[in-house]
Design a protein around this motif. Structure first.
Motif, PDB file in Angstrom:
ATOM      1  N   ASP A 179     -17.787 -10.714   8.245  1.00 47.63           N
ATOM      2  CA  ASP A 179     -16.697 -11.401   7.544  1.00 47.63           C
ATOM      3  C   ASP A 179     -16.139 -10.521   6.424  1.00 47.63           C
ATOM      4  N   GLY A 180     -17.020  -9.826   5.713  1.00 52.53           N
ATOM      5  CA  GLY A 180     -16.581  -8.919   4.649  1.00 52.53           C
ATOM      6  C   GLY A 180     -15.759  -7.768   5.191  1.00 52.53           C
ATOM      7  N   LEU A 181     -16.174  -7.205   6.325  1.00 53.66           N
ATOM      8  CA  LEU A 181     -15.394  -6.132   6.955  1.00 53.66           C
ATOM      9  C   LEU A 181     -14.029  -6.644   7.398  1.00 53.66           C
ATOM     10  N   ALA A 182     -14.003  -7.867   7.943  1.00 54.71           N
ATOM     11  CA  ALA A 182     -12.728  -8.459   8.357  1.00 54.71           C
ATOM     12  C   ALA A 182     -11.812  -8.667   7.159  1.00 54.71           C
ATOM     13  N   LEU A 183     -12.380  -9.088   6.043  1.00 56.03           N
ATOM     14  CA  LEU A 183     -11.600  -9.273   4.821  1.00 56.03           C
ATOM     15  C   LEU A 183     -11.054  -7.934   4.322  1.00 56.03           C
ATOM     16  N   ALA A 184     -11.866  -6.886   4.408  1.00 53.49           N
ATOM     17  CA  ALA A 184     -11.401  -5.545   4.015  1.00 53.49           C
ATOM     18  C   ALA A 184     -10.277  -5.088   4.942  1.00 53.49           C
ATOM     19  N   GLY A 185     -10.412  -5.355   6.239  1.00 55.29           N
ATOM     20  CA  GLY A 185      -9.348  -5.007   7.181  1.00 55.29           C
ATOM     21  C   GLY A 185      -8.060  -5.742   6.849  1.00 55.29           C
ATOM     22  N   ALA A 186      -8.183  -7.026   6.497  1.00 53.09           N
ATOM     23  CA  ALA A 186      -6.999  -7.802   6.124  1.00 53.09           C
ATOM     24  C   ALA A 186      -6.346  -7.246   4.865  1.00 53.09           C
ATOM     25  N   ALA A 187      -7.172  -6.792   3.921  1.00 55.77           N
ATOM     26  CA  ALA A 187      -6.617  -6.191   2.699  1.00 55.77           C
ATOM     27  C   ALA A 187      -5.852  -4.909   3.034  1.00 55.77           C
ATOM     28  N   LEU A 188      -6.406  -4.095   3.932  1.00 55.80           N
ATOM     29  CA  LEU A 188      -5.694  -2.883   4.365  1.00 55.80           C
ATOM     30  C   LEU A 188      -4.401  -3.247   5.085  1.00 55.80           C
ATOM     31  N   GLY A 189      -4.452  -4.296   5.896  1.00 57.71           N
ATOM     32  CA  GLY A 189      -3.244  -4.755   6.571  1.00 57.71           C
ATOM     33  C   GLY A 189      -2.183  -5.222   5.586  1.00 57.71           C
ATOM     34  N   ALA A 190      -2.618  -5.908   4.533  1.00 55.41           N
ATOM     35  CA  ALA A 190      -1.675  -6.352   3.493  1.00 55.41           C
ATOM     36  C   ALA A 190      -1.067  -5.154   2.772  1.00 55.41           C
ATOM     37  N   LEU A 191      -1.876  -4.134   2.526  1.00 53.79           N
ATOM     38  CA  LEU A 191      -1.338  -2.910   1.905  1.00 53.79           C
ATOM     39  C   LEU A 191      -0.329  -2.236   2.827  1.00 53.79           C
ATOM     40  N   ALA A 192      -0.595  -2.268   4.126  1.00 52.42           N
ATOM     41  CA  ALA A 192       0.358  -1.696   5.081  1.00 52.42           C
ATOM     42  C   ALA A 192       1.684  -2.451   5.030  1.00 52.42           C
ATOM     43  N   LEU A 193       1.618  -3.789   4.947  1.00 53.19           N
ATOM     44  CA  LEU A 193       2.858  -4.569   4.845  1.00 53.19           C
ATOM     45  C   LEU A 193       3.601  -4.274   3.548  1.00 53.19           C
ATOM     46  N   ALA A 194       2.866  -4.108   2.454  1.00 50.56           N
ATOM     47  CA  ALA A 194       3.503  -3.764   1.178  1.00 50.56           C
ATOM     48  C   ALA A 194       4.179  -2.397   1.270  1.00 50.56           C
ATOM     49  N   ALA A 195       3.525  -1.453   1.934  1.00 50.36           N
ATOM     50  CA  ALA A 195       4.111  -0.120   2.096  1.00 50.36           C
ATOM     51  C   ALA A 195       5.383  -0.182   2.940  1.00 50.36           C
ATOM     52  N   ILE A 196       5.388  -1.040   3.960  1.00 54.34           N
ATOM     53  CA  ILE A 196       6.602  -1.213   4.771  1.00 54.34           C
ATOM     54  C   ILE A 196       7.736  -1.729   3.899  1.00 54.34           C
ATOM     55  N   CYS A 197       7.442  -2.725   3.074  1.00 54.21           N
ATOM     56  CA  CYS A 197       8.480  -3.286   2.184  1.00 54.21           C
ATOM     57  C   CYS A 197       9.024  -2.217   1.242  1.00 54.21           C
ATOM     58  N   LEU A 198       8.117  -1.422   0.684  1.00 57.84           N
ATOM     59  CA  LEU A 198       8.559  -0.358  -0.220  1.00 57.84           C
ATOM     60  C   LEU A 198       9.416   0.677   0.504  1.00 57.84           C
ATOM     61  N   MET A 199       8.987   1.084   1.690  1.00 63.68           N
ATOM     62  CA  MET A 199       9.764   2.089   2.433  1.00 63.68           C
ATOM     63  C   MET A 199      11.127   1.555   2.848  1.00 63.68           C
ATOM     64  N   MET A 200      11.170   0.300   3.301  1.00 61.97           N
ATOM     65  CA  MET A 200      12.458  -0.259   3.712  1.00 61.97           C
ATOM     66  C   MET A 200      13.374  -0.443   2.495  1.00 61.97           C
ATOM     67  N   GLY A 201      12.805  -0.841   1.371  1.00 58.87           N
ATOM     68  CA  GLY A 201      13.612  -0.932   0.147  1.00 58.87           C
ATOM     69  C   GLY A 201      14.141   0.422  -0.273  1.00 58.87           C
ATOM     70  N   ALA A 202      13.296   1.442  -0.193  1.00 55.74           N
ATOM     71  CA  ALA A 202      13.734   2.799  -0.536  1.00 55.74           C
ATOM     72  C   ALA A 202      14.788   3.291   0.452  1.00 55.74           C
ATOM     73  N   GLU A 203      14.634   2.944   1.722  1.00 55.59           N
ATOM     74  CA  GLU A 203      15.620   3.338   2.735  1.00 55.59           C
ATOM     75  C   GLU A 203      16.974   2.687   2.460  1.00 55.59           C
ATOM     76  N   ILE A 204      16.952   1.412   2.123  1.00 58.72           N
ATOM     77  CA  ILE A 204      18.207   0.710   1.816  1.00 58.72           C
ATOM     78  C   ILE A 204      18.862   1.315   0.582  1.00 58.72           C
ATOM     79  N   PHE A 205      18.067   1.561  -0.456  1.00 61.71           N
ATOM     80  CA  PHE A 205      18.613   2.176  -1.666  1.00 61.71           C
ATOM     81  C   PHE A 205      19.191   3.555  -1.366  1.00 61.71           C
ATOM     82  N   ALA A 206      18.451   4.373  -0.642  1.00 63.93           N
ATOM     83  CA  ALA A 206      18.918   5.729  -0.340  1.00 63.93           C
ATOM     84  C   ALA A 206      20.204   5.698   0.487  1.00 63.93           C
ATOM     85  N   ARG A 207      20.260   4.774   1.431  1.00 61.71           N
ATOM     86  CA  ARG A 207      21.421   4.728   2.311  1.00 61.71           C
ATOM     87  C   ARG A 207      22.675   4.257   1.577  1.00 61.71           C
ATOM     88  N   TYR A 208      22.542   3.226   0.752  1.00 68.89           N
ATOM     89  CA  TYR A 208      23.739   2.650   0.127  1.00 68.89           C
ATOM     90  C   TYR A 208      24.042   3.216  -1.255  1.00 68.89           C
TER      91      TYR A 208
END
Length: 191
Positions: free
Chosen positions: A25-54
């Motif tokens: 269960d602890g390993l699964a929770l750590a995996g979920a935390a890494l997955g959440a960080l991946a989603l945060a990184a996607i949001c940051l990259m897409m925000g940076a892409e939108i800013f750079a483009r416009y």
């Protein structure tokens, strides 16, 4: 985390199997935390892409490629925790069975089948990442990303899902609680 996992539906001082299930269960929770960080990184990259483009009239050549890698990682890394919390999309047909023994037999069969499918997916993803590593395969984009790196994250997530399904199998056989709501397993501040 330990306090939250201690309340995961397992016997408080349940022997080695209960400790093993809590560790998974602890390993699964750590995996979920890494997955959440991946989603945060996607949001940051897409925000940076939108800013750079416009705002700068340019684009970030890595954003779409890496976002797709991170989306795959987030999906697989969060799967084990979602299973433990009972948040996967599923049919509740087993709950309609009138006999507890029939429900448990159904859970046992479903868990074994799920474990078999997850093991096949894990094997395929790990083999794909390993072959990319051996060949030195790179993406065809300007970033020329070594493909073994982004392919390893989904393989890790699938391995975590296999472990969680194995823990679920132990729980079914031992008559333990199969799912615990996410708020009881997640890391949050005590009130």
């Amino acid at each position: 985390i330990a306090r939250k996992l201690a309340n995961s539906g397992l016997p408080p001082k349940g022997g080695a199997l209960a400790r093993l299930v809590r560790a998974i269960d602890g390993l699964a929770l750590a995996g979920a935390a890494l997955g959440a960080l991946a989603l945060a990184a996607i949001c940051l990259m897409m925000g940076a892409e939108i800013f750079a483009r416009y705002a700068l009239n340019t684009d970030l050549p890595f954003s779409w490629e890496y976002s797709s890698y991170l989306m795959s990682a987030a999906f697989f890394l969060g799967a084990a925790h979602a299973l433990r919390c009972g948040t996967h999309i599923r049919l509740g047909l087993l709950q309609l069975l009138p006999w507890r023994g029939a429900r448990l037999a159904g859970e046992l069969v479903a868990t074994i089948l799920g474990l078999a499918v997850a093991a096949l997916i894990m094997w395929s993803l790990a083999d794909q990442a390993w072959q990319a590593w051996e060949r030195g395969a790179e993406s065809f984009t300007p970033m020329q990303t070594p493909l073994a790196i982004p392919q390893a994250a989904p393989a890790l997530g699938a391995a975590l899902l296999c472990l969680q399904l194995a823990a679920r199998l132990v729980a079914v056989l031992a008559g333990l609680e199969l799912e615990t709501p996410a708020d009881e397993l997640s890391v949050s501040e005590e009130r």
